[in-house]
Design a protein around this motif. Structure first.
Motif, PDB file in Angstrom:
ATOM      1  N   PRO A 104     -13.671   8.214  -4.611  1.00  0.00           N
ATOM      2  CA  PRO A 104     -12.248   7.898  -4.801  1.00  0.00           C
ATOM      3  C   PRO A 104     -11.979   6.434  -4.454  1.00  0.00           C
ATOM      4  CG  PRO A 104     -12.523   9.956  -3.587  1.00  0.00           C
ATOM      5  CD  PRO A 104     -13.878   9.316  -3.646  1.00  0.00           C
ATOM      6  N   MET A 105     -11.562   5.681  -5.445  1.00  0.00           N
ATOM      7  CA  MET A 105     -11.392   4.236  -5.289  1.00  0.00           C
ATOM      8  C   MET A 105      -9.951   3.816  -5.528  1.00  0.00           C
ATOM      9  SD  MET A 105     -14.316   2.582  -4.626  1.00  0.00           S
ATOM     10  CE  MET A 105     -16.079   2.528  -4.982  1.00  0.00           C
ATOM     11  N   ALA A 106      -9.559   2.754  -4.870  1.00  0.00           N
ATOM     12  CA  ALA A 106      -8.313   2.049  -5.158  1.00  0.00           C
ATOM     13  C   ALA A 106      -8.653   0.740  -5.837  1.00  0.00           C
ATOM     14  CB  ALA A 106      -7.536   1.784  -3.877  1.00  0.00           C
ATOM     15  N   LEU A 162     -12.103  -0.571  -3.655  1.00  0.00           N
ATOM     16  CA  LEU A 162     -12.336  -0.231  -2.261  1.00  0.00           C
ATOM     17  C   LEU A 162     -12.072   1.273  -2.131  1.00  0.00           C
ATOM     18  CD1 LEU A 162     -13.080  -1.916   0.303  1.00  0.00           C
ATOM     19  CD2 LEU A 162     -10.664  -1.815   0.927  1.00  0.00           C
ATOM     20  N   PRO A 163     -12.866   1.983  -1.335  1.00  0.00           N
ATOM     21  CA  PRO A 163     -12.581   3.412  -1.176  1.00  0.00           C
ATOM     22  C   PRO A 163     -11.121   3.657  -0.818  1.00  0.00           C
ATOM     23  CG  PRO A 163     -14.697   2.919  -0.212  1.00  0.00           C
ATOM     24  CD  PRO A 163     -14.097   1.590  -0.620  1.00  0.00           C
ATOM     25  N   LEU A 164     -10.562   4.671  -1.442  1.00  0.00           N
ATOM     26  CA  LEU A 164      -9.141   4.966  -1.291  1.00  0.00           C
ATOM     27  C   LEU A 164      -8.750   5.136   0.173  1.00  0.00           C
ATOM     28  CD1 LEU A 164      -6.643   5.567  -3.116  1.00  0.00           C
ATOM     29  CD2 LEU A 164      -7.293   7.982  -2.991  1.00  0.00           C
ATOM     30  N   SER A 165      -9.537   5.877   0.928  1.00  0.00           N
ATOM     31  CA  SER A 165      -9.200   6.114   2.331  1.00  0.00           C
ATOM     32  C   SER A 165      -9.305   4.848   3.162  1.00  0.00           C
ATOM     33  CB  SER A 165     -10.103   7.209   2.911  1.00  0.00           C
ATOM     34  OG  SER A 165     -11.470   6.867   2.764  1.00  0.00           O
ATOM     35  N   ARG A 180       0.807  -1.222   0.000  1.00  0.00           N
ATOM     36  CA  ARG A 180       0.000   0.000   0.000  1.00  0.00           C
ATOM     37  C   ARG A 180       0.840   1.273   0.000  1.00  0.00           C
ATOM     38  NH1 ARG A 180      -5.336  -1.949   3.559  1.00  0.00           N
ATOM     39  NH2 ARG A 180      -4.918  -4.166   3.272  1.00  0.00           N
ATOM     40  N   ALA A 181       2.088   1.166  -0.450  1.00  0.00           N
ATOM     41  CA  ALA A 181       2.899   2.360  -0.646  1.00  0.00           C
ATOM     42  C   ALA A 181       2.563   3.022  -1.978  1.00  0.00           C
ATOM     43  CB  ALA A 181       4.385   2.011  -0.604  1.00  0.00           C
ATOM     44  N   VAL A 182       2.061   2.228  -2.919  1.00  0.00           N
ATOM     45  CA  VAL A 182       1.644   2.681  -4.245  1.00  0.00           C
ATOM     46  C   VAL A 182       0.235   2.178  -4.471  1.00  0.00           C
ATOM     47  CG1 VAL A 182       2.045   2.357  -6.720  1.00  0.00           C
ATOM     48  CG2 VAL A 182       3.972   2.811  -5.210  1.00  0.00           C
ATOM     49  N   VAL A 183      -0.565   2.961  -5.185  1.00  0.00           N
ATOM     50  CA  VAL A 183      -1.966   2.589  -5.361  1.00  0.00           C
ATOM     51  C   VAL A 183      -2.395   2.862  -6.798  1.00  0.00           C
ATOM     52  CG1 VAL A 183      -2.809   4.863  -4.637  1.00  0.00           C
ATOM     53  CG2 VAL A 183      -4.298   2.874  -4.387  1.00  0.00           C
ATOM     54  N   ARG A 184      -3.302   2.037  -7.297  1.00  0.00           N
ATOM     55  CA  ARG A 184      -3.926   2.240  -8.612  1.00  0.00           C
ATOM     56  C   ARG A 184      -5.236   2.987  -8.404  1.00  0.00           C
ATOM     57  NH1 ARG A 184      -2.899  -0.863 -12.933  1.00  0.00           N
ATOM     58  NH2 ARG A 184      -5.119  -0.952 -13.433  1.00  0.00           N
ATOM     59  N   THR A 185      -5.390   4.118  -9.085  1.00  0.00           N
ATOM     60  CA  THR A 185      -6.603   4.902  -8.899  1.00  0.00           C
ATOM     61  C   THR A 185      -6.809   5.827 -10.095  1.00  0.00           C
ATOM     62  OG1 THR A 185      -7.776   6.346  -7.328  1.00  0.00           O
ATOM     63  CG2 THR A 185      -5.440   6.790  -7.678  1.00  0.00           C
ATOM     64  N   HIS A 186      -8.042   6.252 -10.313  1.00  0.00           N
ATOM     65  CA  HIS A 186      -8.331   7.254 -11.340  1.00  0.00           C
ATOM     66  C   HIS A 186      -7.839   8.611 -10.844  1.00  0.00           C
ATOM     67  CE1 HIS A 186     -11.220   4.171 -12.732  1.00  0.00           C
ATOM     68  NE2 HIS A 186     -11.062   4.743 -13.903  1.00  0.00           N
TER      69      HIS A 186
END
Length: 334
Positions: free
Chosen positions: A134-136, A153-156, A38-44
């Motif tokens: 905001p999603m991951a 899953l929600p980013l937060s 979870r140091a890097v994340v895929r997201t729009h």
């Protein structure tokens, strides 16, 4: 990843080549560990496109992109979403995701479609996942040599930290940070380049506020180019090694004026998803892998020395990809 302000990653495997082309002794496990850790994340994010960004940047930048993401989806599907209260849809989607269970887009839409039966599932799903919440995108999607569907899953929730809010005043510190970070990776660049990279239209205030901290140049057409005072600016004659780039690489899509890296006759390659080869810093060939062969097609005649350099780098690429490439085919214009 932080230096580049993220990598475009709608194709989950492409960032591995992007990092390999830039880092000495890059190992795919490094990116796998960053994703699962979870140091890097895929997201729009930028341009409403899936990006790989550091967790810190995703949380710091997402709220600044909210309006752009919403406007782009609503603009694309204006007819399908006519009459829809998007804030109500967003609240309902967040309520469904409150149980912290990862869901596919289809699963999320199925939970809501009785209330909004009008829009096609794909449209309602894109509105929710690419704009409103905001999603991951969770692993194993995006891991090396793995094929997996998108689970959201929600980013937060995924990062166990809150998204930073946009300040109530007009200071736009996030916009100024984006500008400085962009120039550190891509400068010198015009304001139009910054806008094309991130998709945000509201950065003139950030540029105005930072102008005294920047240096200004003019390109051959008289356009104003901005840069950081201490940024590296190599001499034009500095040799640039051959590099194999993935589809939609930052080195190409990071600019509005892509003629700085692609000849006018081939500008269409920048949005067509072609993987490209840089020779002396310019797009000179395309490449693909099929039938256990690495196929390279040049866009101009290559000298013998250039062919040798391309072939040498191609051999290193085949060793990195490690997917039974048995032959390298270089087709060069004569």
């Amino acid at each position: 990843m932080a230096h580049l302000c993220g990598l475009q990653a709608q194709d989950p495997q492409e960032p591995f080549t992007g990092l390999w082309s830039r880092l000495s002794d890059f190992k795919p496990k490094q990116l796998d560990d960053a994703l699962t850790g979870r140091a890097v994340v895929r997201t729009h994010l930028m341009r409403r496109t899936v990006h790989l960004v550091t967790a810190d940047d995703a949380l710091a930048w997402r709220a600044r992109h909210d309006a752009m993401l919403r406007q782009r989806v609503l603009g694309t599907y204006r007819r399908e979403l006519a009459g829809i209260d998007v804030d109500e849809v967003a609240a309902a989607g967040r309520a469904v995701m409150a149980d912290q269970r990862p869901r596919t887009m289809t699963e999320l839409v199925q939970a809501l479609e009785d209330r909004w039966p009008g829009p096609p599932r794909r449209v309602l799903g894109e509105l929710l996942i690419a704009a409103l919440i905001p999603m991951a995108q969770l692993p194993p999607r995006g891991l090396w040599h793995q094929t997996a569907g998108v689970r959201n899953l929600p980013l937060s929730t995924w990062l166990e930290r809150d998204i930073a809010p946009v300040p109530a005043d007009d200071s736009d510190p996030v916009g100024q940070q984006l500008l400085h970070r962009y120039l550190a990776a891509y400068g010198p660049a015009a304001s139009a380049d910054v806008r094309a990279w991130c998709g945000l239209a509201g950065l003139p205030a950030a540029i105005k506020a930072a102008r005294e901290e920047l240096v200004v140049f003019r390109d051959e057409r008289g356009r104003e180019l901005l840069d950081l005072p201490d940024a590296p600016r190599p001499h034009p004659d500095t040799p640039a090694p051959v590099r194999f780039l993935p589809a939609f690489d930052n080195a190409i899509l990071g600019y509005h004026d892509r003629s700085r890296i692609i000849d006018a006759a081939h500008l269409g390659l920048s949005v067509a998803g072609h993987r490209t080869v840089l020779v002396d810093g310019r797009v000179t060939a395309t490449w693909t892998v099929r039938d256990h062969q690495l196929h390279i097609s040049s866009l101009r005649p290559l000298t013998a020395l250039e062919q040798e350099a391309v072939h040498t780098e191609a051999q290193d690429l085949t060793a990195f990809l490690d997917n039974c490439i048995e032959h390298i085919q270089l087709d060069t214009e004569n």
